[in-house]
Structures are given as structure tokens and as C-alpha cells.
Design a protein around this motif. Sequence first.
Motif, PDB file in Angstrom:
ATOM      1  N   LEU A  78       0.832  -1.203   0.000  1.00 53.71           N
ATOM      2  CA  LEU A  78       0.000   0.000   0.000  1.00 53.71           C
ATOM      3  C   LEU A  78       0.865   1.249   0.000  1.00 53.71           C
ATOM      4  O   LEU A  78       0.588   2.211  -0.726  1.00 53.71           O
ATOM      5  N   SER A  79       1.915   1.249   0.815  1.00 54.75           N
ATOM      6  CA  SER A  79       2.820   2.389   0.850  1.00 54.75           C
ATOM      7  C   SER A  79       3.473   2.616  -0.506  1.00 54.75           C
ATOM      8  O   SER A  79       3.557   3.751  -0.987  1.00 54.75           O
ATOM      9  N   ASN A  80       3.907   1.535  -1.150  1.00 54.73           N
ATOM     10  CA  ASN A  80       4.510   1.663  -2.484  1.00 54.73           C
ATOM     11  C   ASN A  80       3.531   2.275  -3.479  1.00 54.73           C
ATOM     12  O   ASN A  80       3.903   3.119  -4.303  1.00 54.73           O
ATOM     13  N   LEU A  81       2.275   1.833  -3.428  1.00 56.79           N
ATOM     14  CA  LEU A  81       1.278   2.349  -4.355  1.00 56.79           C
ATOM     15  C   LEU A  81       1.047   3.841  -4.137  1.00 56.79           C
ATOM     16  O   LEU A  81       1.020   4.625  -5.099  1.00 56.79           O
ATOM     17  N   ILE A  82       0.888   4.250  -2.892  1.00 60.04           N
ATOM     18  CA  ILE A  82       0.595   5.660  -2.597  1.00 60.04           C
ATOM     19  C   ILE A  82       1.784   6.542  -2.959  1.00 60.04           C
ATOM     20  O   ILE A  82       1.628   7.601  -3.592  1.00 60.04           O
ATOM     21  N   ARG A  83       2.989   6.125  -2.552  1.00 60.78           N
ATOM     22  CA  ARG A  83       4.159   6.949  -2.848  1.00 60.78           C
ATOM     23  C   ARG A  83       4.441   7.006  -4.349  1.00 60.78           C
ATOM     24  O   ARG A  83       4.828   8.034  -4.876  1.00 60.78           O
ATOM     25  N   GLY A  84       4.233   5.896  -5.033  1.00 61.82           N
ATOM     26  CA  GLY A  84       4.452   5.888  -6.478  1.00 61.82           C
ATOM     27  C   GLY A  84       3.414   6.696  -7.235  1.00 61.82           C
ATOM     28  O   GLY A  84       3.633   7.080  -8.381  1.00 61.82           O
ATOM     29  N   ASP A  85       2.279   6.968  -6.582  1.00 65.30           N
ATOM     30  CA  ASP A  85       1.174   7.685  -7.229  1.00 65.30           C
ATOM     31  C   ASP A  85       1.136   9.161  -6.832  1.00 65.30           C
ATOM     32  O   ASP A  85       0.206   9.880  -7.198  1.00 65.30           O
ATOM     33  N   ALA A  86       2.151   9.635  -6.097  1.00 70.45           N
ATOM     34  CA  ALA A  86       2.109  10.984  -5.525  1.00 70.45           C
ATOM     35  C   ALA A  86       1.950  12.062  -6.584  1.00 70.45           C
ATOM     36  O   ALA A  86       1.194  13.023  -6.403  1.00 70.45           O
ATOM     37  N   GLU A  87       2.652  11.922  -7.709  1.00 68.55           N
ATOM     38  CA  GLU A  87       2.597  12.954  -8.748  1.00 68.55           C
ATOM     39  C   GLU A  87       1.427  12.742  -9.697  1.00 68.55           C
ATOM     40  O   GLU A  87       0.740  13.689 -10.078  1.00 68.55           O
ATOM     41  N   ILE A  88       1.186  11.506 -10.088  1.00 65.84           N
ATOM     42  CA  ILE A  88       0.179  11.221 -11.117  1.00 65.84           C
ATOM     43  C   ILE A  88      -1.224  11.158 -10.543  1.00 65.84           C
ATOM     44  O   ILE A  88      -2.189  11.593 -11.160  1.00 65.84           O
ATOM     45  N   GLN A  89      -1.339  10.602  -9.354  1.00 61.32           N
ATOM     46  CA  GLN A  89      -2.621  10.457  -8.654  1.00 61.32           C
ATOM     47  C   GLN A  89      -3.680   9.772  -9.520  1.00 61.32           C
ATOM     48  O   GLN A  89      -4.822  10.211  -9.631  1.00 61.32           O
ATOM     49  N   ALA A  90      -3.248   8.658 -10.119  1.00 59.60           N
ATOM     50  CA  ALA A  90      -4.173   7.865 -10.926  1.00 59.60           C
ATOM     51  C   ALA A  90      -4.834   6.764 -10.116  1.00 59.60           C
ATOM     52  O   ALA A  90      -5.775   6.116 -10.590  1.00 59.60           O
ATOM     53  N   GLN A  91      -4.343   6.528  -8.875  1.00 59.31           N
ATOM     54  CA  GLN A  91      -4.840   5.405  -8.086  1.00 59.31           C
ATOM     55  C   GLN A  91      -5.585   5.822  -6.820  1.00 59.31           C
ATOM     56  O   GLN A  91      -5.821   4.997  -5.943  1.00 59.31           O
ATOM     57  N   LYS A  92      -5.959   7.093  -6.705  1.00 55.98           N
ATOM     58  CA  LYS A  92      -6.603   7.546  -5.468  1.00 55.98           C
ATOM     59  C   LYS A  92      -7.916   6.817  -5.200  1.00 55.98           C
ATOM     60  O   LYS A  92      -8.325   6.658  -4.047  1.00 55.98           O
ATOM     61  N   HIS A  93      -8.564   6.352  -6.253  1.00 50.58           N
ATOM     62  CA  HIS A  93      -9.800   5.604  -6.068  1.00 50.58           C
ATOM     63  C   HIS A  93      -9.551   4.279  -5.339  1.00 50.58           C
ATOM     64  O   HIS A  93     -10.489   3.653  -4.848  1.00 50.58           O
ATOM     65  N   VAL A  94      -8.284   3.865  -5.279  1.00 54.65           N
ATOM     66  CA  VAL A  94      -7.936   2.609  -4.610  1.00 54.65           C
ATOM     67  C   VAL A  94      -7.715   2.823  -3.114  1.00 54.65           C
ATOM     68  O   VAL A  94      -8.150   2.020  -2.293  1.00 54.65           O
ATOM     69  N   TYR A  95      -7.026   3.908  -2.759  1.00 53.05           N
ATOM     70  CA  TYR A  95      -6.588   4.061  -1.370  1.00 53.05           C
ATOM     71  C   TYR A  95      -7.192   5.258  -0.626  1.00 53.05           C
ATOM     72  O   TYR A  95      -7.063   5.362   0.590  1.00 53.05           O
TER      73      TYR A  95
END
Length: 749
Positions: free
Chosen positions: A136-153
Motif C-alpha cells: 500500500l505504501s509503495n502504491l501511494i508513494r508511487g502515485d504521488a505525482e500522477i494520482q491515478a490510483q486515489k480511487h484505490v486508497y
Amino acid sequence: MKFSTALALVTWGTTSSIGHSYASPKIHLNGSSSSSLSPSSSLSFVSRSSSSCRHRRHSLETNTRLSFPFVSYSPRGGAMDDCPSAMNPSTSGSTTALSAVSQQQQQQQVTMDSLVAEYITQENWDILSERGQVALSNLIRGDAEIQAQKHVYANWPEQGVEDEGKQKLTEQLADLDASYPGGLEAYLSKARVLLRESADGTNPFAEFEASVPTGESLSYDSPVPDNHTGMTFTQAEQKGLTGIKDVAFVLVAGGLGERLGYSGIKLSLETNLLTNKSYLEIYVKYIQAMQHMAEVKTGEKNVRIPLVIMTSGDTDPLTRKLLKENDNFGMEEGQIQIVCQDKVAALKDCNAGLNMMDPWTIETKPHGHGDVHHLLLREGHIDQWEEEGRKHVIFLQDTNALVINSILPTLGVSIEKGFDMNSICIPRLAGEAAGAIARLEHKTDPEKSLVINVEYNQLDPLLKTQGDCKGDVADPATGFSPYPGNANNIVIALEAYAKTLRGEDQGVVVEFVNPKYKDATRTEFKKATRLECMMQDIPKLFQKELGSDVNIGFTMFDRWFTFSPAKNSLESGIEAVEKGSIAPGTMSSAESDKYIQNQRKLKHAGMDVDITEEKDLVKIGGIPVTPGPRIVICPGFAITQEEIMKKIQGGTITKRSSLVLEGQQLNVKNLQLDGALIIRAAPYCEVEVDGLVVKNEGCVLEEIPEGADVEEAVRIRGYTMAKKEIKEIIISEPGKYFIGEDGVVKKIE
């Protein structure tokens, strides 16, 4: 030394939206944050020594799970549970030891940082496992700029509400991290590049020009040698016999039969209704016949040829069940081994947003049969085959029974020409929905030129940009496309293959993405997409690792001899026939073509047999099929032209007849058949049939009445076989036998 997490673990060749390489730079992924990794841990995936894989082999019954060296937690739950060959560090002694720095980094990852805390409360964080926290941490940190996965977390309910869903989601994220080289972040980063190129309409062939490659062509009934090898079909087959004891087989079988209208695995489908033998049994019996032939030719005893089957989560349990119920079809314990491919995350938009089936479940889809190369390396089979002194690896698809005829001559050509890779090909109809083998000449760098499969939907646009700009059209002289059709069955030299797989990419072939857009804006998808890979794209890795030294070719055979896959439903086949297709690709057409192939073989051996031509086909269940005779030559009777010529002498078979022949030492002379006959002789049974006369009611194909209750495997053919009367001769006791005109079995010795 600073790396982003993904950068430390993966590099890849850039591909187009439809998967063909137009450049091959190393792309370093830039994550949203960096972590300190020791060089040993960051490079552990690409620098694994060959010996480290050797103890990780597992037989059909083994449930050992294996580990990537860059994953520190055992994958569990989610899609991984379906595959007994998935990886589990807790049961593998081969997990690469992490350096102290790497261990410290992983401990730090499970401590929730400020970025993660923006979305996840401490209470929700605490209910997750350590591996779930890391993922989960990897997903959030990897998505910090793009924010394509906010619907997940983002916007999780408070702790105590749907906690099981949260845990399930993070375990699935951890599984997806573990199953893809470089982790989920690498997968999503690669996907964004490919999706952007797809939306932009990037031309994958902008730097290439296609030309017809040089290859070999062999005809079963022609005594004329090939122009390039100087070999006839018979000579190529005999050359192949010199190498059969040193081969390994790989059967790619990751798909269900849904496209055929069948809910089971395709390997369980019956190749024909006369013997009712499945595709898997036919392949196993062919390998066993090769073993026997190798023993005869070399004088060696107990020759064993390994078979590896690549399954998926969809097919793995059913494949194992099929083998167990049939005692591995006679193969020895451990001779058949299974590698199970993982699924990959489905993507909902051009930013590679994860597609959710519900708030706590990520949709996953098959990655494609290109996974087979990496899996063979990862599971230690390449190391084992090298230790055993094997020379070639033969790749087969699941539902093309005719291809077994071309294996020996193709192997012979590979040996004669020193091919590192040799694709089995057929004459291709212009515009046919089948890939073609082409030579792609790079316009500025000859080192980047290669011989490779080009998919049919890419070939026509490419050819319209060069030469006469007519596109994928037929050669007036032959009526076929000048580009040979790819049957997608391959013979690869193990030495070059092993060197290539141990290169930087570890056998992960170049991927592509093929989204179906809602409209011309190319911004929204009709349904979720994913990254895919194809087995036949391995030449790109060959070129990368071996450069211009790689020797890639093809061997072409008549279509009747080697190509009639079962891939389409009866309804789709009928529609294709109504539009003029002569290759509907249904179970019924595949069965019919098997009979026609054997008509030709017996005719060539001198038997009086009608050969069904296109004009002779009759529609049954809406598909044109042979009116007969229906002939099955089992691998246990003959696998070479030479054997058939020796074992068949004279005789006549009427058009309405059905015949099955099986037996290593069975010889048939002057058979007079008008009806149905089955002769099976066990090993060590020497049987001579001379002048046998058989006349009975035989077998008849009957269309299935509308609304009739028949089993699925039969319904997809559109007909049943009424076995009204069959003379069946089964000999199982070792000895020497004679069968004359009256059909009485007489034991001579």
C-alpha cells in the motif's frame, strides 16, 4: 547511491501500443520518492546466477512456492492462490539474502510516513499485514505525482468498517508486486508509456521496412529438395531423428475454451469423436513415440523427454486434475512439470488507473503466453535441461493437433542450418487473421534488423507505406501472401536461448497494450485493458543479447499437413463460412482436417483412398467437413513418413469408412475396408495384418437437433458420431500375431 524503487529493479525496451519495438533504450522509471538500496539488492533480480535456480524445480504434485529475490514477504491470497507454482519465500531456500541496508529499508517501509498518513489512518494501517503495508505504501508513494490510483486508497471508512476488504485489497497489491519483475510500480509506469503511445497513434514501424524473409519450404509428398537446405521432406525428417533424444517440450496452455463455447480447458477437448482422445493425450503420446524412436535409432534405453506445461490460474487446477485422472497418460512421475503464470492488473484509463471490480478487488487479466520464457528460467528448467545435455526446446500451442507432423522435419532443418530459432509456418491467405513472418530492415542501423512475427493488423498498414503501397495482398502466381503465415509453434536452440534468458530482461519479452477505445478521441476505453506479451516476440530479446550473430529462420509446410487449430465457436465458424472463409477454425473443421491429413498420408503410401478436396466437403452443423473416410493414425503407430511407407502396403478404404491404427509393431497389408475398423496393439506385440476384409455399418455423423441435450464438448461441433458397428481388434499380450482375411487373430509365437 540513490535509486527510485522501480529504477533499481527493472529496465525494458520501449514498445509501441501494439507491441513491436521501434527503439530499445533502457528506460529508468522515476518514482515519486527515492530509497537507499545497496547495489547488491537492487541488482539481485538481473544478476541471479544460473546455479541459484537449480533446486527450485517442482514436479506435477509439488506445491512449492518460489521467490523473487527482491520480494521479502510471501505472496498469499488473491489470484496467486490459484497457481500452485506461484512463489512463496517461506518454502524456498533460494531466496537471495537481503543486505543489512535493504532489511533496514523494508523495516522503514512499514512505518507509515506522512504521505501515506494523508490518506490512511493509523488505525486502518495497524490492521494490515506487513506485506500489505509495504504494498500500500509503495502504491501511494508511487502515485504521488500522477494520482491515478486515489480511487484505490483514498476515502477508506474508519477502522472496524469493512476491515476484511481492506486486508484483502492490500494482500492483492502485495501479490501483484511479487508476481511482476520490478513490482506493480514498474508495471504501471511501463503501462503509462505504452498507453500514451497508443493514444498518440505512434507507428511502431516508422524506422523499419518489411521484406519477405529467406526460409525453408518442405512438402510431404514432393521428392524435390528445398532450394536452401538441399533437403527433401524425408531427409529433413531423418535429420530430425538424430536430435530427438536431446529435446524438451513446452506446451502453452493458459487459456480456457470460452472462445470455442466450451467452459473447460482446451487441452481436455477430444481431438476427434472416433477415438475420443484429448489434445493433451495426443501430445503426450507423440512424445512417448519420439522416445521409442530415439531408443530404436540410438540403441539407448530409457530415453525420457520432458514436458513442461504452462498453465494459468484459470487452467491450472483443471490441468492437474486431467493429468491425475489419467495417470499422466502413461508418462513417468516428474516427467511432466507445470509452471503457472500470474495475471496482471487491469487498467481503466490512459493514466493506468487500476480497474476495480468492487472497492476492495482489483480486476486482473491474463498477461499472455510470452510469460513462458521468464517462467522457464525462473523455475530452473533451463538449468536442468543444460545439465541433461539437451539441445533444443520445442514450443507447442494447445489446440493444433496437426502440428506434431512438422516437429521432426523442423528440428532437422534447425540442426542442418544451425537456426537459433525456427518458426513453423504455412502458406498464408492475404488478409487472413494470422500473424506473418517478415524481415524488418532498420532504415539506419542494420544491427536492429530482425526476422520476427508481425501481427495481421499491423502487416497491412506497414505494407501500405512501402513499395507499391497495396498492402497485404496475394501474390498472383501463388494466390497466397508472399509472407509466410506463423503457426506459432517454435523450435529454439537451447544454447542461444539460455544465454538470452539470462540477459538483462530475464526472459521478460517486450510487452504491448491494445486498448479498445470508445471513440476517435482515444481517451476512454470500452473495457479495461492490460499489458500483454507474446511468446513469438522472443526474437527481440535474441537480438538484444546476441546481436547480429543470432540465426533466426522459418520452415514452411502445406496447410493440410500442419495447421488447423480449434479456436472459434461453432456460431463464429458458421458466420465465417457464410462470408466465404475456408478456414473457420472450429472443433468440427479441426477434426475434419485431421481425417483429411491421414487420407493423404495413406494415399502417399500406396493405399487406394479418396482424398477430400474443397469441392467435396459437405456441411454438417453448418461447417464444411470431409464426407470420409475418417482415418486416425495414432502416434503409437507412426510419427514419420518412413514408418508409414513401411507399415502400409496396398489396400482399399471406401469413402464412408472409419479407421484407427495404433501399435509400434503393427503392419497392415492389402486391407479391404468398407465400414469401421479399430486395431490397437500394445508394445511388444508384433502384428501382421494381410488381406483383412471388413464390411459393416460403420460410423455416421449426425447433426444435433435444435434443443437436444448433449454434452458441451460434443455440442460445439454441431454433430454427434453414431458408432453403429465397428470391428475392433485389441491385442495386449506380448507375442507375434497374424490376422488374415477372416479377421481371426492367430498367435504365432
